[in-house]
Write a protein that holds these residues in place. Sequence first.
Motif, PDB file in Angstrom:
ATOM      1  N   ALA A   1       7.007   8.066  -3.624  1.00  0.00           N
ATOM      2  CA  ALA A   1       6.009   7.068  -3.236  1.00  0.00           C
ATOM      3  C   ALA A   1       6.676   6.082  -2.284  1.00  0.00           C
ATOM      4  CB  ALA A   1       5.493   6.341  -4.468  1.00  0.00           C
TER       5      ALA A   1
ATOM      6  N   ARG B   1       0.870  -1.184   0.000  1.00  0.00           N
ATOM      7  CA  ARG B   1       0.000   0.000   0.000  1.00  0.00           C
ATOM      8  C   ARG B   1       0.901   1.227   0.000  1.00  0.00           C
ATOM      9  NH1 ARG B   1      -4.518  -2.435  -0.922  1.00  0.00           N
ATOM     10  NH2 ARG B   1      -5.332  -3.818   0.660  1.00  0.00           N
TER      11      ARG B   1
ATOM     12  N   THR C   1       1.819   5.492  -0.008  1.00  0.00           N
ATOM     13  CA  THR C   1       1.528   6.880   0.338  1.00  0.00           C
ATOM     14  C   THR C   1       2.455   7.742  -0.508  1.00  0.00           C
ATOM     15  OG1 THR C   1       3.127   6.865   2.152  1.00  0.00           O
ATOM     16  CG2 THR C   1       0.825   6.352   2.714  1.00  0.00           C
TER      17      THR C   1
ATOM     18  N   GLU D   1       4.366  11.625  -0.973  1.00  0.00           N
ATOM     19  CA  GLU D   1       4.774  12.868  -0.339  1.00  0.00           C
ATOM     20  C   GLU D   1       5.972  13.432  -1.091  1.00  0.00           C
ATOM     21  OE1 GLU D   1       6.606  14.307   3.892  1.00  0.00           O
ATOM     22  OE2 GLU D   1       5.127  12.700   3.927  1.00  0.00           O
TER      23      GLU D   1
END
Length: 178
Positions: A150, A142, A144, A146
């Motif tokens: 990644a 999974r 995220t 920023e």
Amino acid sequence: MARAHHELGTIRELSKSDQALHRDHLLRLDAEGRRDRFNGVADDNFIAAYSQRCFAGRTRVFAYVDAGGAVRGSAELHPPTAGEPADVAFSVENDFRRRGIASRLFEAVIAAARYSRFRQLRITSTATNLAMRALARKFGARFTFEAGEATGILPVHPTEALARPAPLRVAAASIAAE
């Protein structure tokens, strides 16, 4: 670790004596491959020093070694530190992509992480590295996002069996071209 054989090559763990094969593989990556692997620009000196560090500690390096003995793809399993997950990194030379090599390397890394009782793996890439994200998602990561980066987290399930690996699809013409 057991080796996965194919008539055109082998997936196996590299030893310290194989460090030059790993270095040479990383040096053969094209500009895009280097950017994807190192999340930015990496010159030859950086790559040579990086490869040497991979074999100086507890990092485990797995590779696709072609029939001629050259490393054409690699996966590194960097052990966890101070409450952080173990880090993984992958690279496959451009002419050897889309043949299942990275998936087989990922399976080797997951098996090694499971054996070492690591609970999670972390995969970091540029946000534009769609192939890496797709590969990691295939194994349950999974992500995220920023600041253009990644970060994927993949749980390692201690008793979960690995799926039966699909055969490698490495064309003889690719190897003959080398």
